[in-house]
Design an enzyme around this catalytic site. Structure first.
Site, mmCIF file in Angstrom:
data_model
loop_
_atom_site.group_PDB
_atom_site.id
_atom_site.type_symbol
_atom_site.label_atom_id
_atom_site.label_comp_id
_atom_site.label_asym_id
_atom_site.label_seq_id
_atom_site.Cartn_x
_atom_site.Cartn_y
_atom_site.Cartn_z
ATOM 1 N N GLU A 139 -27.939 -46.029 -29.907
ATOM 2 C CA GLU A 139 -27.947 -44.669 -30.464
ATOM 3 C C GLU A 139 -27.063 -43.715 -29.657
ATOM 4 O OE1 GLU A 139 -29.107 -44.425 -33.268
ATOM 5 O OE2 GLU A 139 -30.939 -45.573 -33.539
ATOM 6 N N HIS B 71 -35.053 -39.652 -27.713
ATOM 7 C CA HIS B 71 -35.444 -40.182 -29.022
ATOM 8 C C HIS B 71 -36.635 -41.108 -28.839
ATOM 9 C CE1 HIS B 71 -35.416 -42.290 -32.809
ATOM 10 N NE2 HIS B 71 -35.058 -43.430 -32.244
ATOM 11 N N HIS C 28 -40.446 -42.831 -31.184
ATOM 12 C CA HIS C 28 -41.094 -43.148 -32.459
ATOM 13 C C HIS C 28 -42.569 -42.757 -32.443
ATOM 14 C CE1 HIS C 28 -38.029 -46.788 -32.596
ATOM 15 N NE2 HIS C 28 -37.424 -45.617 -32.762
ATOM 16 N N GLU D 157 -49.858 -22.794 -30.556
ATOM 17 C CA GLU D 157 -48.687 -22.656 -29.686
ATOM 18 C C GLU D 157 -47.404 -23.277 -30.226
ATOM 19 O OE1 GLU D 157 -49.596 -23.150 -25.574
ATOM 20 O OE2 GLU D 157 -50.985 -21.460 -25.746
ATOM 21 N N HIS E 280 -38.588 -42.972 -39.304
ATOM 22 C CA HIS E 280 -38.060 -43.602 -38.090
ATOM 23 C C HIS E 280 -38.625 -42.964 -36.812
ATOM 24 C CE1 HIS E 280 -34.447 -45.515 -35.841
ATOM 25 N NE2 HIS E 280 -35.300 -45.033 -34.959
HETATM 26 P P1 13P Z 1 -31.869 -49.172 -28.539
HETATM 27 O O1 13P Z 1 -32.686 -50.335 -28.000
HETATM 28 O O2 13P Z 1 -30.462 -49.591 -28.839
HETATM 29 O O3 13P Z 1 -31.950 -47.984 -27.613
HETATM 30 O O4 13P Z 1 -32.501 -48.746 -29.939
HETATM 31 C C1 13P Z 1 -33.841 -48.346 -30.039
HETATM 32 C C2 13P Z 1 -34.077 -47.396 -31.144
HETATM 33 O O5 13P Z 1 -35.041 -46.658 -31.115
HETATM 34 C C3 13P Z 1 -33.136 -47.344 -32.284
HETATM 35 O O6 13P Z 1 -33.308 -46.199 -33.023
HETATM 36 ZN ZN ZN Z 2 -35.347 -45.408 -32.916
#
Ligand code: 13P
Ligand code: ZN
Length: 270
Positions: A116, A139, A141, A169, A210
């Protein structure tokens, strides 16, 4: 040279990845972080003239030329960063032409930066134009935000207003709200460009079905930003199927704006 494993930027990356894993936000290799570090700091720990490998990024990042980033490795598990930082993390410098990354430390098993990287570096560029203090793109999940993208309207104003209404908040922590991208193929320059564009108006960008991107001045602050939105999404999922009896009104939110000296995104409150 000082011991890199004691460098504040590595220690903080280890703590943050571990904490994110413990929150359940980063299953398997899910998630990635990039942290911008000044040359003066990097120089205390690595020889910046000793390039281990040069890795093409696959896109142009001219505004980041000469900048240094600590970046999580692709395919690496956040759960393992604490045990082997030198395999799971890397320090890269963006070359003068903005097209390559010089590896100065890390990825010791021959690995490379996250898939990413486009979304990370393009988001850094977008945020740096707005705030020169921006250092982090994160980033992950988180389950509740992700779940919310299956059942809630993805309209950004509607999505933001729901999150703001879930915890008092929220509007103070993310007055710019959250932006939302529809499902797109991850790891591409296209999703990188789309994410960076969304970063122009908010430091939080949800990737439907995602995960989420956050940007901020340090790891703690960016973690807290995502943590707050994720908590709000959790409350939403606890109540969404129940009759709503009370809420935080727009009038309440105007009071919060005044009390905490923040300005909600234009047009998002009545
Ligand atoms: P990477 O292992 O390449 O960092 O990817 C993980 C991910 O969350 C893809 O969106
Ligand atoms: Zn991801």
């Amino acid at each position: 040279m000082k011991d890199i494993l004691k460098a504040p930027f590595i220690v903080e990356m280890v703590r943050t990845t571990t904490n994110m894993y413990n929150h359940g936000w980063d299953e398997r290799n899910g998630g990635n972080i990039s942290l911008r570090v000044d040359e003066s700091e990097i120089k205390e720990y690595v020889d910046i003239d000793k390039v281990i490998r040069t890795i093409p990024t696959g896109f142009d990042a001219p505004e980041l030329a000469g900048m240094y980033f600590v970046v999580t490795g692709t395919g690496k598990y956040f759960k393992n960063v604490q045990y082997d930082p030198e395999i799971n993390l890397g320090i890269i410098k963006i070359t003068a032409d903005g097209k390559n990354a010089q590896l100065l430390w890390g990825y010791e098993d021959g690995g490379q930066f996250t898939s990413e990287l486009p979304a990370h570096l393009m988001s850094h560029m977008a945020r740096l134009r707005i705030d020169s203090e921006n250092r982090v793109v994160m980033h992950c999940h988180p389950a509740n935000l992700l779940a919310m993208t299956y059942v809630h309207d993805l309209n950004e104003k509607a999505f933001t207003r729901t999150l703001w209404q879930m915890c008092t908040e929220c509007i103070v922590v993310f007055p710019d709200g959250v932006n939302v991208l529809p499902w797109m193929l991850c790891g591409t320059n296209e999703i990188g460009k789309a994410t960076a564009k969304k970063m122009e108006t908010s430091r939080l960008v949800v990737w439907a079905q995602h995960g989420i991107y956050g940007a901020g001045k340090d790891l703690d602050e960016t973690f807290g930003l995502i943590e707050t939105a994720e908590k709000a999404a959790e409350i939403y999922l606890k109540i969404a199927h129940l009759p709503l009896v009370n809420t935080i009104t727009d009038d309440n939110m105007h009071q919060l704006e005044e009390r905490f000296n923040v300005k909600a995104r234009d047009g998002y409150l009545d």
